[in-house]
Scaffold this motif. Structure first.
Motif, PDB file in Angstrom:
ATOM      1  N   UNK A 161      -8.028-108.338 101.792  1.00  0.00           N
ATOM      2  CA  UNK A 161      -8.133-109.315 100.710  1.00  0.00           C
ATOM      3  C   UNK A 161      -9.448-110.085 100.796  1.00  0.00           C
ATOM      4  N   UNK A 162      -9.839-110.466 102.014  1.00  0.00           N
ATOM      5  CA  UNK A 162     -11.109-111.177 102.182  1.00  0.00           C
ATOM      6  C   UNK A 162     -12.284-110.305 101.754  1.00  0.00           C
ATOM      7  N   UNK A 163     -12.212-109.008 102.058  1.00  0.00           N
ATOM      8  CA  UNK A 163     -13.291-108.116 101.624  1.00  0.00           C
ATOM      9  C   UNK A 163     -13.339-108.028 100.103  1.00  0.00           C
ATOM     10  N   UNK A 164     -12.180-107.957  99.455  1.00  0.00           N
ATOM     11  CA  UNK A 164     -12.150-107.935  98.000  1.00  0.00           C
ATOM     12  C   UNK A 164     -12.793-109.177  97.404  1.00  0.00           C
ATOM     13  N   UNK A 166     -20.128-111.263  95.717  1.00  0.00           N
ATOM     14  CA  UNK A 166     -21.454-110.643  95.782  1.00  0.00           C
ATOM     15  C   UNK A 166     -21.899-110.167  94.403  1.00  0.00           C
ATOM     16  N   UNK A 167     -21.012-109.510  93.675  1.00  0.00           N
ATOM     17  CA  UNK A 167     -21.343-109.010  92.343  1.00  0.00           C
ATOM     18  C   UNK A 167     -21.642-110.169  91.394  1.00  0.00           C
ATOM     19  N   UNK A 218     -18.311-117.111  78.288  1.00  0.00           N
ATOM     20  CA  UNK A 218     -19.117-117.872  79.252  1.00  0.00           C
ATOM     21  C   UNK A 218     -19.206-117.086  80.559  1.00  0.00           C
ATOM     22  N   UNK A 219     -20.158-117.504  81.400  1.00  0.00           N
ATOM     23  CA  UNK A 219     -20.312-116.793  82.672  1.00  0.00           C
ATOM     24  C   UNK A 219     -19.088-116.952  83.577  1.00  0.00           C
ATOM     25  N   UNK A 220     -18.491-118.134  83.708  1.00  0.00           N
ATOM     26  CA  UNK A 220     -17.280-118.234  84.538  1.00  0.00           C
ATOM     27  C   UNK A 220     -16.158-117.314  84.070  1.00  0.00           C
ATOM     28  N   UNK A 276     -14.246-109.913  85.866  1.00  0.00           N
ATOM     29  CA  UNK A 276     -14.667-108.985  86.916  1.00  0.00           C
ATOM     30  C   UNK A 276     -13.755-109.076  88.136  1.00  0.00           C
ATOM     31  N   UNK A 277     -13.324-110.298  88.466  1.00  0.00           N
ATOM     32  CA  UNK A 277     -12.446-110.482  89.615  1.00  0.00           C
ATOM     33  C   UNK A 277     -11.097-109.814  89.443  1.00  0.00           C
ATOM     34  N   UNK A 278     -10.630-109.707  88.198  1.00  0.00           N
ATOM     35  CA  UNK A 278      -9.352-109.040  87.945  1.00  0.00           C
ATOM     36  C   UNK A 278      -9.378-107.579  88.394  1.00  0.00           C
ATOM     37  N   UNK A 279     -10.566-106.983  88.404  1.00  0.00           N
ATOM     38  CA  UNK A 279     -10.698-105.572  88.797  1.00  0.00           C
ATOM     39  C   UNK A 279     -11.266-105.434  90.203  1.00  0.00           C
TER      40      UNK A 279
END
Length: 679
Positions: free
Chosen positions: A27-30, A36-37, A456-458, A464-467
C-alpha cells in the motif's frame, strides 16, 4: 462454549492481522507511485512543457518497491536518456529530410543498444536498453505523423530529456522522503547467511568423511543459485548507499570468493569420495582441524569488529594450510583446497565488512573486468530488434498510418527491454500485451467517464490515484500477476496523454491506444519468430566455449592467465541457465578446476622436470586425447615422485602432484566431454 470463543476469535484474527501487515508495504508503494506521478505532472505543468505525460510516465517507470533499486535505476536512466538523446540528434543531423535513412539509422541504433544491453547486467543493461528506446521516443516528434524529418530534432531531444529528468527527480524525491530503505541490511544479511552456510558445508565435507558426500551436491547447487542472485541485491544496496559505489570492486570480489569456496568444496568432496580409506579420513580430519570454528551470525547483526576477526581467521587458516606439512599428494590436494577455499571465504567476509563498516574493508587492487560468457545471445537480440523495428517502420511507410510512429516506439521498447528477462522473454511480452489491453480498458473508462469532470489539478490527482494506488499495490504484492499490472501501470499515463489542454476525442484515444497495442504486439511476434537461444543451446555453447578456452590455455599458458581464467570461468558459471542438466554444471566445474591446475603445471613444473615432458602432456590434452594425456601425466607424476624432497621444494612438489591428481580425476569422470571435437 464461552471458554472456546477467545480461541476462535484469535485464530480468525491472527491471519487477518498478518495479511494487513504484509499488505502495508504494498500500500505504501502504491501511495509513493501515485505521489511521484502527481508531483512530476505538477512540475511539468508549471514549466509549461509540451508533453507532461512523459514526465509522469518516467516517474512511474522509475518507481520500484525497493528504494535502492529505484535510486540506482534513476541514475542509470539519466545516463541512458542522455546517450539516446545525443544519438538521435546526431542521426537527424546526418539524414536531414530523409525519412528512410532516418528509420534505418534508428533501427541500427536500437539494435546496437540491445546488443550492448545483453552484454551488461542489472541496471547497466537497463541504461543501454534505455539509450535505444529513448531515441525512438524522441523520433515520434522528429518524424511527426507523416514522417518528414524536421530540423527540430535538437529541440525535441532537449524537451524530452527535460521531461524524463523531471520524472526521475520527482520519483527520487518522493521515495527518498518516504522510504528509509533496507537494501544495505538485506545485503549484509545475505552475505552473512551465505558465508555461514558455505563455511559450514565446506568444513563438514572434511569432517564427515565416512558419510555419503553426494548429499552435499544439492546443497551446493542451492547455495550457488543464491550466490548468483547476489548481483541485483548489490546493485540495489549501491543505489541506496553511495559510499558502497566506491567499493563495488570489493563487493564483486566477495561474490567471486564465494564461488571459489564452492569450487574448492567440490574439489575436496571429489578427492575424499574417490579415496574412501582410513588414511584419507585422517588427512581430511587434519585439514578440518585447521579451519576456523567461528561463524558470522546469519542475520548480519555482527559488529564490524567481529566480521574483521572472522576475515582474519580465514586468512590465518589459509596461511596455516598453505604451510601444512602434508605427506602425500592427496593430503596436499586437500590442504590446498582448504587454503584456497579459506582465501575465497576471506574475500566474502571482506565484502561483509565493507557493507557493515566501509572504513574497515580490505583494499582490493585492480578493477572488475567484464567477461562476455557468450556473444551469440547479444547477436540474436540485436537481429530481432533490427527486424522488428525495420518491419514496423516499413509498414508505417506503406500504410501512411498517422499513429505509426507511436507503434514503432512501443515496438522498440518491447524488443529492446524484455529480452533482458532471459528465457521468459516471450511469456513476459505476452503478459505485457495483456496488461496493456487491460490498461486500454481502464484508460477508456477514466478518459470518458471521469476525467471530463476533473477540472482542477487536485481532482486530476484524485482520479489518477483511483487507478495508480491499486495498481501499485498489485505490483508490490508477491504473486504471479505483478508483471501484468506493471505493464498496465507503465502504459496508463501514455494512454491518457495528459496535457494542459485535454482533448476527449474518442477516435484520437483509440487510435493512440491501438498504436501502442500494435507496437507491443509486433514486438511480441518478433520474439516468437526470432526466439532467444534455448537453455539447452546456451548450456552447450558455454561448455564448448569453455573447452575451447581450456585447450588454448593448455597449449599456450601465459603469466597472469590464472586470474583471467578464474574470472572468465566465474562469468560462465553465472551465465549457466537454471534449466541446465546437473551433468552439464559438473562438466563446467570440472573444466574450471582443470584450468587452474594447468596454469600451475605450466609455470612451476619445468623448474623440476624437463619442459618437454610437461609440454607433451598438455599438448595431448589440448588436442582432445585424454588417454594419451593420462599416460603422460602419470609419467610426469613418476618423475616428480622420484625427485628428492628438500625442505624448500617438498611442498611445491606435492602441490604439483596434487594438481596432476585433480586433472586425472576429472578426466576419468568426464572423458567424453574433454575429448569431444569443438564445432
Amino acid at each position: 462454549m464461552t471458554a472456546a470463543q477467545p480461541a476462535i476469535s484469535g485464530s480468525g484474527g491472527a491471519p487477518l492481522a498478518r495479511r494487513l501487515r504484509a499488505a502495508t508495504p504494498a500500500l505504501l508503494f502504491g501511495l509513493r507511485l501515485w505521489a511521484s506521478v502527481c508531483l512530476s505532472l505538477y512540475v511539468a505543468f508549471e514549466l509549461e512543457l509540451s508533453e507532461p505525460s512523459w514526465a509522469a510516465t518516467t516517474a512511474a517507470l522509475v518507481c520500484q518497491p525497493v528504494l535502492g533499486a529505484s535510486l540506482r535505476k534513476s541514475m542509470f536512466r539519466l545516463i541512458g536518456t542522455m546517450v539516446g538523446a545525443v544519438a538521435i540528434v546526431v542521426l537527424a543531423a546526418f539524414v536531414r529530410q530523409d525519412r528512410a535513412g532516418f528509420l534505418i539509422g534508428l533501427a541500427i541504433w536500437c539494435a546496437a543498444s540491445a546488443f550492448v544491453a545483453t552484454l551488461l547486467r542489472n541496471f547497466a543493461a537497463y541504461a543501454a536498453a534505455l539509450a535505444g528506446y529513448t531515441a525512438a521516443i524522441i523520433a515520434i516528434d522528429t518524424l511527426g505523423p507523416v514522417g518528414s524529418t524536421s530540423g527540430l530534432a535538437f529541440t525535441f531531444a532537449v524537451n524530452r530529456s527535460i521531461e524524463i529528468c523531471i520524472g526521475i527527480f520527482c520519483a527520487g524525491i518522493v521515495l527518498a522522503l518516504t522510504d528509509l530503505g533496507h537494501s544495505r541490511r538485506k545485503l549484509a544479511t545475505e552475505f552473512a547467511a551465505l558465508s555461514t552456510a558455505i563455511m559450514d558445508g565446506f568444513a563438514d565435507c572434511f569432517a564427515a568423511v565416512g558419510a555419503n558426500l553426494e548429499q552435499y551436491q544439492a546443497r551446493r547447487r542451492e547455495l550457488l543459485r543464491r550466490v548468483i542472485a547476489l548481483d541485483p541485491i548489490i546493485d540495489s544496496a549501491i543505489g541506496e548507499a553511495s559510499d558502497l559505489r566506491y567499493r563495488s570492486a570489493a563487493l564483486q570480489r566477495a561474490v567471486t570468493g564465494l564461488m571459489v569456496t564452492l569450487s574448492n568444496w567440490r574439489k575436496a568432496v571429489f578427492e575424499i569420495d574417490r579415496n574412501r580409506t582410513e588414511a584419507t579420513q585422517h588427512e581430511a580430519r587434519a585439514v578440518y582441524d585447521q579451519l576456523p570454528r567461528e561463524r558470522a551470525t546469519s542475520d548480519g547483526s555482527d559488529p564490524a569488529e567481529r566480521a574483521v576477526d572472522l576475515r582474519e581467521a580465514c586468512y590465518a587458516a589459509a596461511r596455516s594450510l598453505t604451510a601444512f606439512d602434508a605427506k602425500t599428494p592427496s593430503e596436499r590436494l586437500l590442504a590446498d583446497a582448504g587454503a584456497v577455499g579459506m582465501r575465497g571465504m576471506a574475500r566474502a567476509l571482506n565484502g561483509l565488512v565493507g557493507v557493515i563498516d566501509p572504513r574497515e574493508i580490505g583494499r582490493v587492487r585492480g578493477w572488475a573486468r567484464l567477461h562476455v560468457p557468450d556473444w551469440a545471445p547479444a547477436f540474436v537480440n540485436a537481429a530481432r530488434v533490427l527486424v522488428a523495428v525495420g518491419a514496423i517502420s516499413m509498414f508505417w511507410i506503406v500504410s501512411a498510418w498517422p499513429n505509426g510512429v507511436t507503434a514503432i516506439t512501443f515496438c522498440a521498447v518491447i524488443v529492446i527491454l524484455l529480452p533482458l528477462q532471459g528465457d521468459v522473454a516471450y511469456s513476459a511480452s505476452m503478459t505485457f500485451l495483456q496488461g496493456t489491453a487491460l490498461c486500454a480498458i481502464v484508460g477508456a473508462l477514466v478518459v470518458f467517464g471521469v476525467l471530463p469532470k476533473a477540472t482542477t489539478f487536485p481532482t486530476l490527482c484524485l482520479v489518477l490515484g483511483m487507478v495508480l494506488v491499486p495498481f501499485g499495490v498489485l505490483i508490490a504484492l508477491p504473486w504471479r500477476y505483478s508483471f501484468l499490472f506493471t505493464a498496465a501501470t507503465f502504459n496508463f499515463v501514455p494512454m491518457l496523454n495528459i496535457s494542459n489542454g485535454m482533448n476527449f476525442d474518442a477516435s484520437q484515444f483509440w487510435n493512440g491506444a491501438s498504436a501502442i497495442l500494435v507496437g507491443i504486439g509486433v514486438g511480441t511476434m518478433a520474439m516468437l519468430v526470432i526466439p532467444p537461444l534455448s537453455p539447452a543451446t546456451r548450456a552447450r555453447r558455454l561448455l564448448a566455449l569453455t573447452l575451447a578456452d581450456l585447450r588454448r590455455l593448455a597449449s599456450q599458458a601465459e603469466p597472469g592467465r590464472q586470474r583471467d581464467w578464474e574470472s572468465r570461468s566465474v562469468a560462465r558459471l553465472l551465465a549457466m541457465p537454471d534449466q541446465a542438466q546437473p551433468v552439464e554444471r559438473s562438466e563446467l566445474a570440472a573444466a574450471v578446476a582443470i584450468g587452474k591446475e594447468i596454469v600451475r603445471l605450466r609455470h612451476v613444473a619445468p623448474r623440476f622436470v624437463p619442459a618437454t615432458v610437461v609440454d607433451a602432456a598438455l599438448s595431448a590434452f589440448a588436442q582432445g586425447r585424454s588417454g594419451e594425456t593420462v599416460e603422460r601425466l602419470a609419467e610426469l607424476d613418476r618423475r616428480l615422485a622420484a625427485l628428492p624432497h628438500p625442505k624448500s621444494g617438498g611442498r611445491i612438489l606435492l602441490s604439483l602432484r596434487a594438481s596432476i591428481l585433480v586433472i586425472l580425476g576429472q578426466l576419468s569422470q568426464y572423458t567424453f566431454y574433454f575429448d569431444q571435437p569443438i564445432r
